[in-house]
Design an enzyme around this catalytic site. Structure first.
Site, short mmCIF file in Angstrom:
data_model
loop_
_atom_site.label_atom_id
_atom_site.label_comp_id
_atom_site.label_asym_id
_atom_site.label_seq_id
_atom_site.Cartn_x
_atom_site.Cartn_y
_atom_site.Cartn_z
N ARG A 150 -8.03 76.09 38.40
CA ARG A 150 -8.53 75.01 39.25
C ARG A 150 -7.86 73.68 38.91
NH1 ARG A 150 -14.02 74.14 37.87
NH2 ARG A 150 -14.03 72.48 39.43
N HIS A 204 -6.69 70.78 41.50
CA HIS A 204 -7.25 69.44 41.46
C HIS A 204 -6.18 68.40 41.14
CE1 HIS A 204 -11.81 70.16 41.33
NE2 HIS A 204 -11.24 71.29 41.72
N SER A 232 -1.60 63.80 36.81
CA SER A 232 -2.49 62.64 36.71
C SER A 232 -3.92 63.04 36.37
CB SER A 232 -2.46 61.82 38.01
OG SER A 232 -2.70 62.62 39.14
N ASN A 269 -14.44 66.53 39.21
CA ASN A 269 -13.61 66.99 38.09
C ASN A 269 -14.37 67.10 36.77
OD1 ASN A 269 -11.18 67.31 39.49
ND2 ASN A 269 -10.61 65.16 39.24
N HIS A 289 -11.39 81.82 43.84
CA HIS A 289 -12.80 81.88 43.45
C HIS A 289 -13.19 83.27 42.95
CE1 HIS A 289 -13.90 78.18 46.15
NE2 HIS A 289 -13.16 77.86 45.09
N THR A 290 -12.23 84.17 42.91
CA THR A 290 -12.49 85.50 42.36
C THR A 290 -12.67 85.45 40.84
OG1 THR A 290 -11.71 87.79 42.27
CG2 THR A 290 -10.04 86.10 42.05
#
Length: 326
Positions: A64, A68, A78, A95, A193-194
């Protein structure tokens, strides 16, 4: 006839060159560190293998992290920067659930010992994302490298650019389109998302107060709601729930099986059934037979996402420490 074939071949060549030129214009390429730090990816892989052996739950958050990072100011690392006033990207509510910064630091430290000042933090995040997928029995893809690190990190930018887990399909498609990503990229990357977990607070409204009247989300399977309520109580801010129950440590297509059965954890998961293209992809990959094509598609979409807003050439810098600018 021969002339027509020649013209067709020439057109194909022009299209191919255009694609290659686009990649080159981005300044990224597979094997960017082949001469400057030839063991770079092997070093990353070693640290990730060690990490997954003792903390396999970090795979989801580390994957993720790349998403993000790329969706806010481009893939420039960043999201890793600290702020003395708590106003950096990592301080934004979306976050706060990210984990694994220490893993990135360990990778960076190992790379600095081998090749000081060569490998960027943004490239580390991209390579780590691939390696945690592979560690969870997902597919391998060649990561383009050559990114440089940004010097700006803003909480406001994160709030404005990261799609919410409560987003509908219109907002999701628009958010991805703004980054140059298609509806297919949306449904493919949602497949991440698995693996991993989520705080109950990200979806509790679907269980207890969907429209403000103490009701549940009608698009969520009733039996699944009952199961989730056993784990997540009203206003629960701390409990974690598996995003892909029973398979949350394996990178496979069971996520699509759940979404097809109206058991996607987030509203953004359920939203994939509200568009003909994304719904078709979900249903076509809701069985084990769909795994091979999903893994291939996932690699393609990750490479595409990894090109968003990159800094190359003399732009940005190569941070010596990933959490602060030089």
């Amino acid at each position: 006839m021969a002339t027509s074939k020649l013209i067709f071949i020439l057109i194909q060549g022009i299209v191919l060159l255009s694609v290659l030129d686009f990649a080159n214009a981005q300044g990224l390429k597979v094997g960017f560190y082949a001469k400057s730090c030839p063991k770079a990816e092997a070093i990353v892989k070693k640290v990730i293998s060690q990490t997954m052996a003792v903390a396999p739950s970090l795979a989801g958050p580390l994957l993720r992290m790349h998403f993000h990072d790329c969706f806010v100011r481009g893939c420039d690392g960043s999201v890793l920067l600290n702020s003395s006033t708590n106003q950096a990207e990592k301080d934004a509510p979306p976050n706060l659930s990210l984990r694994g910064y220490g893993v990135i630091d360990r990778v960076k430290s190992a790379l600095e010992k081998a090749c000081p000042g060569v490998v960027s933090c943004s490239d580390i995040v991209a390579i780590v994302a691939r390696d945690v997928v592979v560690a969870d029995m997902g597919g391998h893809w060649d990561v383009e490298t050559g990114r440089r690190d940004g010097n700006v990190s803003s909480m406001t930018d994160a709030l404005l650019n990261l799609p919410s887990p409560r987003s509908n399909i219109t907002i999701l498609k628009s958010s991805f389109a703004q980054k140059g990503l298609s509806a297919k990229d949306l449904v493919v990357l949602s497949g991440s998302h698995t693996i991993g977990t989520s705080h109950c607070s990200s979806f509790n409204n679907r269980l207890y107060n969907f429209t403000g009247n103490g009701d549940t989300d009608p698009t969520l399977d009733n039996n699944y709601i009952a199961r989730l309520k056993l784990k997540c109580k009203p206003n629960d801010q701390t409990t974690l729930a598996e995003m892909d129950p029973g398979s949350f440590k394996t990178f496979d297509v069971s996520y699509y099986t759940l979404v097809a059965k109206r058991r996607g954890l987030f509203q953004s998961d359920a939203a994939l059934l509200d568009d003909s293209e994304t719904k078709t992809y979900v249903t076509n990959h809701a069985t084990p037979k769909g795994k091979a094509s999903f893994l291939k598609d996932f690699g393609v979409s990750m490479v595409k996402m990894g090109r968003i807003g990159v800094l190359t050439g003399n732009a940005g810098e190569i941070r010596r420490v990933c959490s602060k600018i030089n």
